[in-house]
Design an enzyme around this catalytic site. Structure first.
Site: not given
Length: 477
Positions: A84, A159, A183
């Site tokens: 990420k 996210s 997320s």
């Protein structure tokens, strides 16, 4: 089946074993993934910065060391992974999707990245997030929108949406995300990958951008894996937390499946899938329907804990080079699409200010959290919970934002399923178990107390075997 296609279907555990015994070379595996990413990434926009050249060099070094007879004992030795964008990776950007950070290069790895590298993982690149990871849909001004590979008109979630989309399309063996409000779990559910949010204080957030400073938010935050199998989630969790596996017997546990709540929407296809899981488990383990303590309060608590400081630090980061007042910036963006801050982020900050709890309410929250932790510690001693993740599979782009960030407080309807694990700091495994009426993945969560991770993974493995778990999306092969 071509060997390259077979490689893409393997989980990290299988790849690591094949690399160890010489069935595959790391260069072959890494090259296969790089070529595949080049094919699948343009339509989904999941990987936003690559390190293909460096990854290829590292793979060759791994193979050369193995030929020379060196012992390579890392749990992920030679295995290609994705990361990420929120994690610092040395010599790569950490932008948070903000234009004014597009030239900032990290000097050092985040602690989580250090641990993965120590086990021999080879990083292919970094994946997209919403601006400052502050939304459950992935879009930002710097890198743009990430699309769901099963249907590019639908959200990849957030996210960790770039991770979810890339892994669903087979762009890495395994990946790493973070979760303070679903997320990891939203993208895992929407894209049909397996994900795991660790319990509170089990992982370090050093080197994650943005930082999580307030204690009430730190307890909700977790850094965890996303990938193709439950066993990979267990392996990665052991690496990230420094824990070891243990033997558990599920006959010592009770399974509680959340009642279909009249106050919380849930699609008929999701209800049907969960009823199928219930029928299956009733034959194996003590299973019943129920509602765990403090479920009803959790969505409101989550919103207030996220708003505890009015998102002051997030606002400073977002508007670092823009002195426009927040409301003016938001309105200008909606009207002209010409500001540097994505409207998802500016609206979320405005919402945080509206829901910021008073000092009195903050004291009440702290007292409730203290009582609730004790209550749940007792309740979950030998109990595993099964929840939905969201009321539907992946909707069209923008719909999740409208449902969660509406001024009408509709987050109270749509957030309880994921907010529960954040507010109470519980480990939660997200596992694909079927498809909805739009042929989009549907997942469940398996939750319990910190310390019951082995039982969570054990139950997850049983359900995974019966309901098939991860299936790679081949639309762009």
């Amino acid at each position: 089946m071509k060997i390259s296609t077979a490689i893409l279907d393997l989980d990290a555990t299988a790849l690591a074993e094949m690399l160890k015994n010489g069935t595959l070379t790391s260069e072959e595996v890494v090259t296969t993934y790089i070529n595949h990413i080049k094919k699948v990434n343009p339509p989904i926009n999941a990987l936003v910065e690559d390190r293909f050249e460096e990854a290829t060099i590292e793979a060759k070094q791994f193979d050369e060391a193995k030929v020379k007879g060196k012992r390579l004992n890392g749990k992920l030795a030679g295995v290609p992974i994705s990361v990420k964008e929120a994690f610092h990776v040395a010599n790569m950007k950490t932008t948070g999707g903000l234009e004014h950070r597009q030239d900032l290069i990290a000097r050092d790895d985040a602690k989580a990245i250090e641990k993965l590298r120590k086990e021999g993982a080879i990083i292919l690149g970094k994946t997209n997030t919403p601006a400052l990871s502050y939304c459950q849909e992935t879009d930002n001004k710097l890198y743009g929108q990430t699309n769901n590979p099963w249907d590019i008109n639908r959200t990849a979630g957030g996210s960790s949406g770039g991770e979810g989309a890339l892994l669903a399309a087979g762009g890495a063996a395994v990946g790493i995300g973070s979760d303070i409000g679903g997320s990891i779990r939203f993208p895992s559910h929407f894209n049909g990958v397996v994900g795991f949010k660790p319990g509170m204080h089990q992982t370090t957030s050093d080197g994650h951008y943005p930082e999580t400073a307030h204690p009430l938010q730190q307890r909700m935050f977790g850094i965890g894996p996303m990938g193709k199998s439950v066993r990979d989630m267990e392996l990665m969790n052991q690496i990230l937390t420094g824990t070891s596996s243990k033997v558990v017997f599920l006959n010592e546990y009770k399974v509680e499946i959340l009642f279909e709540q009249i106050n919380y929407p849930l699609s008929e296809s999701t209800k049907r899938i969960i009823r199928g899981i219930e029928d299956f488990l009733l034959q194996l383990i003590h299973t019943k329907r129920g509602v765990p303590p403090l479920f009803e309060e959790s969505a409101q608590l989550w919103q207030e804990m996220m708003s505890i400081d009015g998102s002051a630090a997030i606002e400073r980061e977002a508007f670092s080079n823009d002195r426009s007042p927040l409301i003016r910036s938001y309105l200008k963006e909606r009207l002209t699409n010409r500001t540097n801050v994505h409207p998802y982020l500016s609206w979320a900050i405005l919402g945080s200010k509206m829901f910021k709890p008073s000092k009195k309410r903050t004291r009440e929250i702290n007292e409730l959290i203290t009582r609730g932790d004790k209550w749940l510690s007792d309740y979950l001693t030998n109990r595993l919970l099964i929840f939905p993740v969201y009321h539907t599979g992946a909707p069209l782009h923008g719909q999740v934002f409208k449902e969660i960030f509406s001024i009408r407080k509709t987050f109270l309807e749509y957030m309880p399923y994921v907010a529960y694990a954040n507010v109470w700091g519980l480990p939660s495994l997200t596992l694909p178990v079927g498809k909805d009426e739009n042929d989009m993945p549907v997942s469940i969560q398996i939750l319990s107390a910190v310390g019951n991770e082995a039982a969570i993974f054990r139950l997850g493995s049983i359900i995974e075997k019966k309901f098939h778990g991860y299936t790679r999306c081949r639309r762009f092969d």
